[in-house]
Each structure stands twice: as C-alpha cells, then as structure tokens.
Design a protein around this motif. Sequence first.
Motif, PDB file in Angstrom:
ATOM      1  N   ASP A 337     -27.437  11.248 -16.357  1.00 51.92           N
ATOM      2  CA  ASP A 337     -26.651  10.827 -15.196  1.00 51.92           C
ATOM      3  C   ASP A 337     -26.931  11.636 -13.943  1.00 51.92           C
ATOM      4  O   ASP A 337     -26.265  11.456 -12.920  1.00 51.92           O
ATOM      5  CB  ASP A 337     -25.163  10.908 -15.524  1.00 51.92           C
ATOM      6  CG  ASP A 337     -24.692  12.339 -15.803  1.00 51.92           C
ATOM      7  OD1 ASP A 337     -25.548  13.232 -15.982  1.00 51.92           O
ATOM      8  OD2 ASP A 337     -23.458  12.554 -15.845  1.00 51.92           O
ATOM      9  N   THR A 359     -26.756  12.203  -8.361  1.00 47.02           N
ATOM     10  CA  THR A 359     -26.156  11.392  -9.406  1.00 47.02           C
ATOM     11  C   THR A 359     -26.300   9.932  -8.995  1.00 47.02           C
ATOM     12  O   THR A 359     -26.925   9.623  -7.972  1.00 47.02           O
ATOM     13  CB  THR A 359     -24.668  11.748  -9.598  1.00 47.02           C
ATOM     14  OG1 THR A 359     -23.931  11.342  -8.422  1.00 47.02           O
ATOM     15  CG2 THR A 359     -24.493  13.249  -9.817  1.00 47.02           C
ATOM     16  N   ARG A 360     -25.715   9.043  -9.752  1.00 47.46           N
ATOM     17  CA  ARG A 360     -25.791   7.622  -9.377  1.00 47.46           C
ATOM     18  C   ARG A 360     -25.002   7.337  -8.105  1.00 47.46           C
ATOM     19  O   ARG A 360     -25.292   6.376  -7.397  1.00 47.46           O
ATOM     20  CB  ARG A 360     -25.270   6.756 -10.516  1.00 47.46           C
ATOM     21  CG  ARG A 360     -26.136   6.814 -11.751  1.00 47.46           C
ATOM     22  CD  ARG A 360     -25.647   5.852 -12.822  1.00 47.46           C
ATOM     23  NE  ARG A 360     -26.427   6.032 -14.026  1.00 47.46           N
ATOM     24  CZ  ARG A 360     -27.640   5.514 -14.225  1.00 47.46           C
ATOM     25  NH1 ARG A 360     -28.187   4.770 -13.279  1.00 47.46           N
ATOM     26  NH2 ARG A 360     -28.285   5.732 -15.348  1.00 47.46           N
ATOM     27  N   THR A 361     -24.020   8.186  -7.805  1.00 43.38           N
ATOM     28  CA  THR A 361     -23.126   7.885  -6.685  1.00 43.38           C
ATOM     29  C   THR A 361     -23.268   8.826  -5.501  1.00 43.38           C
ATOM     30  O   THR A 361     -22.855   8.480  -4.388  1.00 43.38           O
ATOM     31  CB  THR A 361     -21.658   7.915  -7.150  1.00 43.38           C
ATOM     32  OG1 THR A 361     -21.356   9.221  -7.676  1.00 43.38           O
ATOM     33  CG2 THR A 361     -21.421   6.860  -8.224  1.00 43.38           C
ATOM     34  N   HIS A 362     -23.846  10.025  -5.710  1.00 41.13           N
ATOM     35  CA  HIS A 362     -23.883  10.995  -4.626  1.00 41.13           C
ATOM     36  C   HIS A 362     -25.185  11.801  -4.619  1.00 41.13           C
ATOM     37  O   HIS A 362     -25.832  11.958  -5.655  1.00 41.13           O
ATOM     38  CB  HIS A 362     -22.706  11.978  -4.728  1.00 41.13           C
ATOM     39  CG  HIS A 362     -21.387  11.360  -4.413  1.00 41.13           C
ATOM     40  ND1 HIS A 362     -20.650  10.652  -5.356  1.00 41.13           N
ATOM     41  CD2 HIS A 362     -20.662  11.316  -3.246  1.00 41.13           C
ATOM     42  CE1 HIS A 362     -19.535  10.206  -4.799  1.00 41.13           C
ATOM     43  NE2 HIS A 362     -19.515  10.597  -3.527  1.00 41.13           N
ATOM     44  N   ASP A 415     -22.556   9.801   0.116  1.00 41.02           N
ATOM     45  CA  ASP A 415     -21.997   8.827  -0.819  1.00 41.02           C
ATOM     46  C   ASP A 415     -22.986   7.668  -0.922  1.00 41.02           C
ATOM     47  O   ASP A 415     -23.051   6.816  -0.023  1.00 41.02           O
ATOM     48  CB  ASP A 415     -20.637   8.346  -0.315  1.00 41.02           C
ATOM     49  CG  ASP A 415     -19.967   7.358  -1.262  1.00 41.02           C
ATOM     50  OD1 ASP A 415     -20.648   6.814  -2.158  1.00 41.02           O
ATOM     51  OD2 ASP A 415     -18.758   7.122  -1.094  1.00 41.02           O
ATOM     52  N   THR A 417     -23.115   5.086  -2.766  1.00 38.06           N
ATOM     53  CA  THR A 417     -22.579   3.734  -2.957  1.00 38.06           C
ATOM     54  C   THR A 417     -22.311   3.057  -1.621  1.00 38.06           C
ATOM     55  O   THR A 417     -22.454   1.847  -1.491  1.00 38.06           O
ATOM     56  CB  THR A 417     -21.283   3.772  -3.787  1.00 38.06           C
ATOM     57  OG1 THR A 417     -20.299   4.561  -3.102  1.00 38.06           O
ATOM     58  CG2 THR A 417     -21.543   4.374  -5.163  1.00 38.06           C
ATOM     59  N   ARG A 418     -21.929   3.842  -0.616  1.00 40.15           N
ATOM     60  CA  ARG A 418     -21.636   3.298   0.720  1.00 40.15           C
ATOM     61  C   ARG A 418     -22.739   3.615   1.725  1.00 40.15           C
ATOM     62  O   ARG A 418     -22.834   2.955   2.760  1.00 40.15           O
ATOM     63  CB  ARG A 418     -20.305   3.861   1.236  1.00 40.15           C
ATOM     64  CG  ARG A 418     -19.098   3.447   0.419  1.00 40.15           C
ATOM     65  CD  ARG A 418     -17.821   4.061   0.990  1.00 40.15           C
ATOM     66  NE  ARG A 418     -16.620   3.559   0.336  1.00 40.15           N
ATOM     67  CZ  ARG A 418     -16.129   4.051  -0.800  1.00 40.15           C
ATOM     68  NH1 ARG A 418     -16.737   5.069  -1.390  1.00 40.15           N
ATOM     69  NH2 ARG A 418     -15.034   3.530  -1.337  1.00 40.15           N
ATOM     70  N   HIS A 432     -13.790  14.562   0.750  1.00 46.64           N
ATOM     71  CA  HIS A 432     -14.858  14.577  -0.246  1.00 46.64           C
ATOM     72  C   HIS A 432     -15.112  15.982  -0.788  1.00 46.64           C
ATOM     73  O   HIS A 432     -16.143  16.238  -1.412  1.00 46.64           O
ATOM     74  CB  HIS A 432     -16.149  14.025   0.374  1.00 46.64           C
ATOM     75  CG  HIS A 432     -16.053  12.573   0.738  1.00 46.64           C
ATOM     76  ND1 HIS A 432     -15.503  12.146   1.919  1.00 46.64           N
ATOM     77  CD2 HIS A 432     -16.422  11.456   0.069  1.00 46.64           C
ATOM     78  CE1 HIS A 432     -15.532  10.829   1.976  1.00 46.64           C
ATOM     79  NE2 HIS A 432     -16.094  10.380   0.867  1.00 46.64           N
TER      80      HIS A 432
END
Length: 467
Positions: A337, A359-362, A415, A417-418, A432
């Motif tokens: 991950d 990571t996958r998100t950050h 981030d 994801t965004r 955050h």
Amino acid sequence: MRRRTLLKGMAGAAAAPVTTVRAATGRQRNVLLLISDDQGLDLGCYGTPIATPRLDRLAGEGTRFTHAFAAVSSCSPSRAVIHTGLYGHQNGMYGLQHDVHHQSLLDGIETLPSLLRRAGYATALVGKKHIGPDSAFPFEAELVPERSGIRDVREMAVAAGSFIRSTNDRPFFVTVAYSDPHRAATDYGNDRAWPGVKPVRYDPARVHVPAHLPDLPAVRQDLAGYYESLSRLDTGVGMLLDLLAESGRADDTLVIFLSDNGRPFAGAKTNLYAPGLHLPLIVRAPGSAAAVNDAMVSWTDIAPTILDWAGVAPPRYPLSGSSLMPVLGKPGDPARDAVFASHEFHEINQYYPMRAVRTRTHSYILNLAHPLDYPVAGDVAGSPSWQAIAADPAIRLGKRSQAAYLRRPAEELYDLTRDPDELVNLAADPAHAAVRDTLRARLLDMRKATRDPWLTGQTDPYSHMGR
C-alpha cells in the motif's frame, strides 16, 4: 573514506553459497531484464496514444503493473536500485556514475550479476551501463557498449540473441539497457535511419501533452521526437523477443520490462512527483496468467523478484524490497500500500536530497535542502521545451508556476484523490495534520530501518556502517 561496507556488523561478510534451481520443466530459469532510458508512463497499453504494439503484446501476455514506481528518478541511482534491491542512500550510488560525477556503490554491496554469476548463470549486459564500480558488476560479457547514446536496437537484439544461443545449457541473466528514449544530441536519435526500423512519425499538433507540461509548440515538437524514439524502442524489443522465441528458451525465461526514471522533461526526470517515479512495469513469467495488477510496487522489488525466480539466495544483509513472484498473475495485493523514494544528486553540481512516501491517496515529500533552488538536469535545461518555458517566467509547468517548481518548501503533502497533479501543498494545513504526521512518521521509520546517512543529528554520516 566513503568506501565502507553496507550495514553495521557486515564488514567482511560474504554472500551465502547458492545453488541454481531448475524450473518445473527441468530446464534452467533464465532472466531477460529490459531497461528503457528516461521513459515515463508512456505506452499504448498505459493509455498514451502512441504505437508500441510489441510491448503492448508483452503486457497482454504477462502482468502489467499500474502502480509501479522507481525509487529515484535519476539514471545511475535507479539502475543501482534495480540491481541491488537497496535505496540509493543505502547502496552509495548517490548520483550519476559517469564522467566527473563518479558516484559508485559502497564496498560490500552485492548485485544481480555478481550473485547470479556465482550461482552459475551466464551474465551479459547489452547497451548502457552507467553503474559502477566495474568490480561490483562482473558481467561475463558487455556487448554493444554505449557509444554516445547508441540507438541501433537491431544490433542490440542480435547481440543479446547471440549470447543467449551461446549459453547452451547454462541459465542466463541478460540485461538489455536501451538508450531510447533518452535525449540525443539531435532529436532523440531520430535524425538518421536505423537498420530494421520503420520510423513512426508523430504530428506535433496531435501529440498527447502530459499534465505537467505547458501546451507550447516547442513542447509539442519535443514530445513528437520523444514518442518516435519510444516506437523505435518498441520495435527493438519485438526483435529481441522474436529471437528469444527462436532460441527455444522463452518458456523458461522471466522477462521484465521497466524504465529507469521519468520522461526527460521538466516536472518528471529527477523529481519525486508522479511523472518522475510512476513508470511502466511489465513482467512475463512462465506459468503465470496474464493480469493487470494494481499493487504498489517499487524498483527495490526487482532484484528480490529475480533472485526468487532463479532460486538464488539474496545477500546476508536485508534487502529493502520483496519478491513480486507471489503477486504475478493476480489483480493486486492490499498489503502493498505504499512506496518510498530517495534522491541525493543527479549531476554532481545538482545536490538536492529528498525523501518521499506515496500511498494510494497521498504523497509526502521531504526536501532536506529546501533553502536551495531546485536544480534542473543538464539535458532537460538544454532541451527545446525547457528553453521555451524558461524564456517567460509567467509560463506555467502545467498548472504549477515556475517559481513554485524551482523554490520548494521543507515539506510537501498532496491529496492524490483530489489533486493527482500534486499542485496544492497541504503540509501546513491543520485539517490534514493527522495524515501529514502519519506519513512523516512512516517515512522516518523507513529512513531509520535503512540507516539513511542523511538522518538529522548524525555528526558522522558513515558511523552506522561499522568502521
């Protein structure tokens, strides 16, 4: 002074005796490692609209990783990671190896050619080397040595094929290191005809422009040449795979294709942003089903994978990666991950140490020398695209200003994801802070575990290496 052994207590340690293991067919397990030079996530099978049919076919026959990352976005350090399974701050290849840069592995570091040759493998390097010292890379043969960025992919295929045929019953480990699509003195080497290659031309007006670059005529022209070089590379890979099949050894050969670092444009090469690290990785292993795999994997995993496939013991010190063999032919691995990255130099006058965890998100980046301006690699700085960008400071690198690109803060947090383009730095945002602190701690744990010489507070950066 700096030629020390790898880890505390490891002085004088030798690798364990190894015995080559045969495949289920009773034949030896061979390895063909293909490394492109300065290629971003640019293949037809990864969604870039360019002609790469042979690599696309290889991806359809093996495992195509969608979240594969280099551990550093610089040539020599990345190739050292691939061949050692250690981050650059562990193995000592802090920057480029050739010419005045003269970086090289620390004493006592074991490499794939040394481990596999000792196990009875026939070992060869075809093409670019850019790693040292020579004593740490005892290839049995070095074929088609780099001659000012050789682009003759047919010559490279023939040389590799001839070596494979000459090994007879011995298992082989052959690294084919292309110069494409690295910049050449003239237009990525597209200024002349190459034997066996039908050039694929790209219309600058229609090329795909990555998000980290501005849409300028000079950038489009530059990208058109880069993509043409990639199509030539694809042709060469096809030639080589055909010769492997003709040799009768394909069914016993692990084939790995990857790039050393991101495309040779600002925002990619030498950067720890996604365009510098997120790269193609295709692995075709006999007996494994075809798959698209979204596990987060690192170039530190390549050496453990090859040793695992070959049945050859790793060095006695711990490697930083782990074998990908258990995840081949599968859609992913939730345990994988995160990946880490580590950078010190590119060229010797371009000191800018960074550490990162994704990571996958950050994405979290620690700029250890943040008061310095960010250095631009020499070949990028002299490129038509950068010259056009730098001519006007108001021109943005995608959505990032030149000022933000060249002058970076101590910490960066994005981030994904965004904000997949890593533009809005959230490191100082209280909302955050929890994510930042978690990633900060995770990165610190990695640095401690890998005995990072750049850890704050060390008065002697080599004290951990056991004098």
